[in-house]
Every structure is written in C-alpha cells, then in structure tokens.
Write an enzyme that holds these catalytic residues in place. Structure first.
Site, short mmCIF file in Angstrom:
data_model
loop_
_atom_site.label_atom_id
_atom_site.label_comp_id
_atom_site.label_asym_id
_atom_site.label_seq_id
_atom_site.Cartn_x
_atom_site.Cartn_y
_atom_site.Cartn_z
CB SER A 72 -0.35 14.65 -46.42
OG SER A 72 0.34 13.71 -45.66
N1 SAH Z 1 1.69 9.56 -47.18
C1 SAH Z 1 0.30 9.63 -46.77
C2 SAH Z 1 0.19 10.16 -45.38
C3 SAH Z 1 -0.21 9.12 -44.42
S1 SAH Z 1 -0.27 9.66 -42.73
C4 SAH Z 1 -0.47 10.47 -47.77
O1 SAH Z 1 -0.16 10.43 -48.93
O2 SAH Z 1 -1.40 11.13 -47.46
C5 SAH Z 1 1.21 9.00 -42.10
C6 SAH Z 1 1.32 7.50 -42.07
O3 SAH Z 1 2.52 7.19 -41.37
C7 SAH Z 1 0.20 6.77 -41.35
O4 SAH Z 1 -0.41 5.89 -42.22
C8 SAH Z 1 0.92 6.04 -40.20
O5 SAH Z 1 0.39 4.76 -39.93
C9 SAH Z 1 2.33 5.94 -40.75
N2 SAH Z 1 3.37 5.72 -39.74
C10 SAH Z 1 3.50 6.30 -38.52
N3 SAH Z 1 4.60 5.83 -37.90
C11 SAH Z 1 5.19 4.93 -38.74
C12 SAH Z 1 6.32 4.10 -38.67
N4 SAH Z 1 7.13 4.06 -37.60
N5 SAH Z 1 6.60 3.29 -39.72
C13 SAH Z 1 5.82 3.29 -40.83
N6 SAH Z 1 4.71 4.05 -40.95
C14 SAH Z 1 4.40 4.87 -39.92
#
Ligand code: SAH
Length: 223
Positions: A72
């Site tokens: 993010s």
């Molecule tokens: N928190 C991260 C952002 C990752 S992007 C950061 O620090 O930058 C969002 C993440 O959500 C992705 O890795 C994606 O695989 C996950 N995601 C999407 N749907 C999900 C679900 N139903 N359960 C768990 N993770 C999920």
C-alpha cells in the site's frame, strides 16, 4: 549480508533524509499524529519489497509485490492506522491482507497483539520471514480467507482490511468488539471509499471518508 538478516542500514535511498522527505509529504497530506509520523519514519519499508524497487521505497506510491498484489501507498497506511487508533490503541487487532507485511509491522510496533490473515500462501510465507527477522515475534499469521475473520481469537477492538469490496463481510462485523472500530475500503473494483465502522452495542455507525484504490478483497485461498 546474510540473506536472513534485514538490511536496515542501507545508504542513499534508505537514508534518514529520504525517510524524512516521506514524513514531510505525509504531514503535508494531512497526517497529524506525531506517533504515526514516527512509526512511518522508523519502519524500513525498503525491507518489504523487491531489491530492484528499493530505490522507490520511500516514495508515496503503491508498488508491486508479486502475485498481482501491491504494498500500500504510505499515505494510505498512515491514514488507516491513524483512524484505527483515534480512540486509543486497540488491545487486539485483526488485519485482513498481510501482503508483504509492511502494514502488519506498523500495527505490531504499536505494541498491541496483531492477528493477520493472507489468502496467498507465498506472500504470507515471505511476510512471516520478514516480520520475524525484524523481531516482531508476537504477530500471529494465518493462511486463510479473511472474509471469515478469525473467530477463535475474536472479538477484536480493531479490524483493518487492506483490500476492497462493495460490502462489509458479516463475520467481520460479528467479530468486532463492542466499542471497537473497523477500517476498510468499501466500493467497486476501480474505486472505493475509506470507511470507518464503530460498533456501539449492536449498532454499527458508518463513516465514509477518502476516495482510495485498493486491490480487491477476493474469495478463497491460493496455495
Ligand atoms: N497490507 C499490505 C497490503 C497488501 S495488498 C501492505 O502493507 O502493503 C492486500 C492483500 O490482501 C493482498 O496480499 C491480497 O492477497 C490480500 N487479500 C485479498 N483478499 C483477501 C482475503 N479474502 N483474505 C485474506 N487476504 C486477502
């Protein structure tokens, strides 16, 4: 450098000056809490991304982390964390979407108990290595579909989702403690609104805030 050890003393792109530039930018874009600004300054974002992208680690942008997902944008991480702790640091936090573990490490640095769920196995495995190398041994991680929350550990005083969908999963609302707060992007694939939900007894007070763009909240798990 040993592969298992984080490179926390990088030069140039990870220098104090580069980080301070990011902090100034966050301040200019409305992040006020000194505590959040300090967390953003001390967290080694470069350590959570591919080395080839490390020179962009302290830019205020989302970056690819593989498997179609992104780390993010720092402003979004700062804003969501600020909203989550506005009324005090939640005792127990559930995070949906561990991704690379960057947001997870910021939540853990608040000194609270963090539970984080990720649906893509290789991302979770890598985040686990990184978080443990940085010393965040208390964080609990699980490979699962976060749409079901983490019922065995509920209730949570804080829930944060880093992926967007048009509605709030009912399990997450049920697992939110009375007086607790959920922060998540709600909306369609192209654009969502950062949304805050405060639970008061069996009432849920919804506040819609900034326009944002997150990766989708998907169903099921990926090996
Ligand atoms: N928190 C991260 C952002 C990752 S992007 C950061 O620090 O930058 C969002 C993440 O959500 C992705 O890795 C994606 O695989 C996950 N995601 C999407 N749907 C999900 C679900 N139903 N359960 C768990 N993770 C999920």
């Amino acid at each position: 450098m040993n592969d298992n050890e984080p490179n926390l003393h990088g030069i140039g792109m990870t220098s104090a000056r580069t980080r301070e530039r990011l902090v100034n930018r966050l301040r200019e874009s409305g992040i006020k809490s000194p505590r959040i600004l300090d967390l953003m300054r001390m967290t080694p974002r470069h350590y959570f991304i591919d080395e080839a992208l490390a020179h962009q680690a302290y830019d205020d942008t989302a970056l690819p982390i593989g498997h179609g997902q992104t780390i993010s944008q720092p402003w979004v991480v700062a804003r969501m964390t600020e909203l989550l702790i506005e009324k005090g640091v939640p005792e127990k936090i559930l995070e949906i979407g561990t991704g690379c573990g960057y947001q997870t490490s910021i939540l853990a640095a608040l000194g609270t108990q963090v539970y984080s769920v990720e649906r893509i196995r290789p991302l979770l495995d890598q985040a686990r290595k990184r978080l443990s190398a940085l010393g965040y041994a208390r964080v609990q991680l699980k490979h699962a579909d976060g749409g079901f929350g983490w019922s065995a550990e509920a209730p949570f005083q804080g829930i944060l989702a880093a992926c967007g969908r048009p509605d709030i999963p009912e399990d997450l609302l049920n697992q939110l403690a009375d007086g607790g707060r959920l922060v998540m992007p709600i909306g369609e694939r192209e654009q969502q609104q950062l949304t805050v939900v405060d639970r008061v007894g069996d009432d849920f007070e919804v506040t819609r805030l900034d326009a944002v763009r997150f990766v989708p909240f998907q169903r099921g798990i990926m090996k």
